[in-house]
Motif scaffolding. Structure first.
Motif, short mmCIF file in Angstrom:
data_model
loop_
_atom_site.label_atom_id
_atom_site.label_comp_id
_atom_site.label_asym_id
_atom_site.label_seq_id
_atom_site.Cartn_x
_atom_site.Cartn_y
_atom_site.Cartn_z
N LEU A 35 0.83 -1.22 0.00
CA LEU A 35 0.00 0.00 0.00
C LEU A 35 0.86 1.26 0.00
CD1 LEU A 35 -2.69 -1.20 2.54
CD2 LEU A 35 -3.16 -0.51 0.18
N LYS A 36 1.98 1.17 0.70
CA LYS A 36 2.88 2.32 0.77
C LYS A 36 3.36 2.72 -0.62
CE LYS A 36 7.11 2.22 2.09
NZ LYS A 36 8.34 1.91 2.78
N LYS A 37 3.73 1.69 -1.42
CA LYS A 37 4.19 1.96 -2.81
C LYS A 37 3.05 2.51 -3.64
CE LYS A 37 8.04 -1.15 -3.45
NZ LYS A 37 7.86 -2.46 -2.84
N GLU A 38 1.89 1.84 -3.53
CA GLU A 38 0.71 2.22 -4.31
C GLU A 38 0.31 3.68 -4.04
OE1 GLU A 38 -1.85 -1.37 -4.30
OE2 GLU A 38 -3.43 0.13 -4.01
N ARG A 39 0.43 4.10 -2.80
CA ARG A 39 0.00 5.45 -2.40
C ARG A 39 1.10 6.49 -2.52
NH1 ARG A 39 -5.18 4.46 -2.45
NH2 ARG A 39 -6.04 3.32 -0.69
N ASN A 40 2.31 6.06 -2.88
CA ASN A 40 3.49 6.91 -2.79
C ASN A 40 3.54 7.58 -1.40
OD1 ASN A 40 5.88 8.22 -3.44
ND2 ASN A 40 4.84 9.98 -4.34
N ALA A 41 3.52 6.71 -0.40
CA ALA A 41 3.48 7.19 1.00
C ALA A 41 4.83 7.00 1.68
CB ALA A 41 2.41 6.42 1.76
N ILE A 42 5.05 7.80 2.70
CA ILE A 42 6.22 7.61 3.57
C ILE A 42 5.68 7.33 4.97
CG2 ILE A 42 6.42 10.12 4.06
CD1 ILE A 42 9.44 9.76 4.24
N ILE A 43 6.32 6.38 5.66
CA ILE A 43 5.90 6.09 7.03
C ILE A 43 6.93 6.69 7.98
CG2 ILE A 43 5.37 4.29 8.74
CD1 ILE A 43 4.63 2.44 6.41
N LEU A 44 6.46 7.61 8.83
CA LEU A 44 7.34 8.23 9.83
C LEU A 44 6.92 7.69 11.20
CD1 LEU A 44 7.24 11.99 8.66
CD2 LEU A 44 8.84 10.18 7.97
N ALA A 45 7.89 7.29 12.01
CA ALA A 45 7.54 6.74 13.33
C ALA A 45 8.42 7.32 14.42
CB ALA A 45 7.67 5.22 13.32
N HIS A 46 7.80 7.59 15.55
CA HIS A 46 8.56 8.07 16.72
C HIS A 46 9.17 6.87 17.45
CE1 HIS A 46 9.31 9.91 20.72
NE2 HIS A 46 9.59 10.98 19.98
N TYR A 47 10.26 7.15 18.19
CA TYR A 47 10.95 6.11 18.96
C TYR A 47 10.07 5.46 20.02
CZ TYR A 47 15.43 7.93 17.15
OH TYR A 47 16.48 8.31 16.36
N TYR A 48 8.94 6.07 20.36
CA TYR A 48 8.07 5.49 21.39
C TYR A 48 7.05 4.52 20.82
CZ TYR A 48 9.58 9.19 24.71
OH TYR A 48 10.30 10.02 25.53
N ASP A 50 5.83 0.93 19.09
CA ASP A 50 6.21 -0.45 19.25
C ASP A 50 7.30 -0.81 18.23
OD1 ASP A 50 5.57 -3.00 20.55
OD2 ASP A 50 5.12 -3.61 18.49
N GLY A 51 8.18 -1.75 18.58
CA GLY A 51 9.29 -2.14 17.72
C GLY A 51 8.85 -2.52 16.31
N GLU A 52 7.72 -3.21 16.21
CA GLU A 52 7.19 -3.65 14.90
C GLU A 52 6.95 -2.45 13.98
OE1 GLU A 52 3.91 -7.19 14.34
OE2 GLU A 52 3.45 -5.59 15.74
N ILE A 53 6.39 -1.39 14.57
CA ILE A 53 6.10 -0.19 13.77
C ILE A 53 7.40 0.53 13.43
CG2 ILE A 53 4.96 2.09 13.81
CD1 ILE A 53 2.63 0.86 15.23
N GLN A 54 8.30 0.60 14.40
CA GLN A 54 9.60 1.24 14.11
C GLN A 54 10.29 0.54 12.95
OE1 GLN A 54 12.28 2.21 17.34
NE2 GLN A 54 10.66 2.22 18.86
N ASP A 55 10.19 -0.80 12.94
CA ASP A 55 10.92 -1.57 11.92
C ASP A 55 10.34 -1.41 10.52
OD1 ASP A 55 12.65 -2.35 13.83
OD2 ASP A 55 11.80 -4.35 14.13
N ILE A 56 9.07 -1.09 10.42
CA ILE A 56 8.47 -0.96 9.08
C ILE A 56 8.53 0.49 8.56
CG2 ILE A 56 6.01 -0.51 9.58
CD1 ILE A 56 5.56 -2.92 7.55
N ALA A 57 8.90 1.40 9.43
CA ALA A 57 8.90 2.82 9.05
C ALA A 57 10.06 3.15 8.11
CB ALA A 57 9.00 3.68 10.31
N ASP A 58 9.86 4.19 7.28
CA ASP A 58 10.94 4.67 6.42
C ASP A 58 11.91 5.50 7.23
OD1 ASP A 58 9.99 3.86 3.70
OD2 ASP A 58 8.23 4.91 4.45
N PHE A 59 11.38 6.15 8.26
CA PHE A 59 12.24 6.96 9.12
C PHE A 59 11.73 6.87 10.55
CE2 PHE A 59 13.28 10.87 11.39
CZ PHE A 59 14.65 10.96 11.17
#
Ligand code: 13P
Ligand code: SF4
Length: 331
Positions: A35-48, A50-59
């Motif tokens: 979906l990220k590619k399809e939408r031309n989206a970037i995923i930004l995540a804060h250090y707080y 969950d690890g799973e979300i941090q790992d999938i984020a672009d930044f």
């Protein structure tokens, strides 16, 4: 009075009103990437997050790093995994783009306890003061501010203000007090606090330190003064992570901030022993209840449906942009 009458009636966020069960067999990581590619989206995540979300984020970053990324992205969609004021800041910097959040109910005790109407009234006592607002504020508070800061650059921001100017600092009294100590500047402080960091006490941390006398104690400046007084190092989330990674002569650290940061500490320095400081609340670890409302399921739905979308009224965004850009120019 019925409980319904006592509780302010708020519109249900779309994410909750529409939430449908997600097929548990879906490969969420794969779907989010698609979906990220399809939408031309970037995923930004804060250090707080969950690890799973941090790992999938672009930044993954702290409040400052996330704002800097949001300011320079050329993606069409920003999927913000953090709390509401962070996504709002990304929107202020990108009014032409779509900003979505897994769960817009992810607020922040600092931002929520500084309502713009009450703040504007309070400010009438300090008409000639420069208003420095922590980024942990609503867009409406930013619109009433002269310059924004984060915990990484608060000292730099305050030092940039001419000596003869009086300053109001809002909304975190602990960060404000720490900045006063570092800069020698006197400031009027709004009496806000973070519900996660206020749960750390010097007494409990001292007890834990006795179990691990070899550990360095590191703390976020949102902690109370008594905790900061016994810390070996004080810094923003990014600075705490860097300190653990770079301070090779020590391999055990007691960490007084939200436990999400420990994911990056362990990732960037395998084998390091990081121990979360215990909150004085009966809980074992310090978790921001707002940040943790975001889940992989909700991130998937947000990218799939391009909602819940974060919006900021044009006039507020326009006024809030100048103090945010002033901060970004200082770095
Ligand atoms: P950082 O500026 O370190 O990202 O902190 C944000 C925050 O919400 C701390 O509680
Ligand atoms: Fe707000 Fe505290 Fe959560 Fe940070 S940890 S987002 S300051 S409530």
């Amino acid at each position: 009075m019925s409980p319904e009458a006592a509780v302010p009636q708020m519109p249900l966020p779309t994410a909750i009103a529409d939430r449908e069960p997600i097929d548990p067999t879906i490969d969420l990581e794969e779907e989010i990437q698609r979906l990220k590619k399809e939408r031309n989206a970037i995923i930004l995540a804060h250090y707080y997050q969950d690890g799973e979300i941090q790992d999938i984020a672009d930044f993954v970053g702290d409040s400052l790093g996330l704002s800097q990324q949001a300011a320079k992205t050329d993606a069409d969609v920003i999927a913000f995994c953090g709390v509401h004021f962070m996504a709002e800041t990304a929107k202020i910097l990108n009014m032409g783009k779509t900003v979505i959040m897994p769960d817009p109910d992810a607020g922040c005790s600092l931002a929520d306890r500084c309502p713009p109407d009450v703040f504007a009234e309070w400010m009438k006592q300090y008409p000639d003061h420069v208003v420095v607002s922590y980024i942990n504020t609503s867009a409406a508070i930013k619109a009433l501010s002269d310059i924004i800061c984060t915990s990484t650059n608060a000292v730099r921001v305050v030092e940039s203000i001419p000596e003869d100017k009086k300053i109001v600092f809002c909304p975190d009294r602990h960060l404000g007090r720490w900045v006063m100590k570092k800069t020698g500047r006197d400031m009027v402080l709004w009496p806000g606090f973070c519900v996660v960091h206020e749960q750390f006490t010097a007494r409990k941390i001292h007890k834990l330190h006795q179990e691990y006398p070899e550990a360095k104690l590191i703390a976020h400046p949102e902690c109370e003064q008594t905790v900061l007084d016994i810390a070996d190092y004080i810094g923003s989330t990014n600075q705490l992570i860097n300190y653990v990674v770079e301070t090779k002569e020590f391999d055990t650290f007691i960490v007084a901030t939200e436990m999400g940061v420990m994911h990056q500490m362990r990732k960037k320095r395998p084998g390091v022993k990081v121990i979360g400081a215990p909150p004085d609340s009966g809980c074992e670890c310090a978790v921001c209840p707002y940040m943790r409302l975001n889940t992989m399921e909700k991130l998937y739905v947000a990218l799939r449906d391009l909602k819940p979308e974060i919006t900021v009224p044009e006039d507020i965004a326009k006024r809030a942009l100048a103090p945010v850009e002033k901060m970004l120019a200082l770095g």
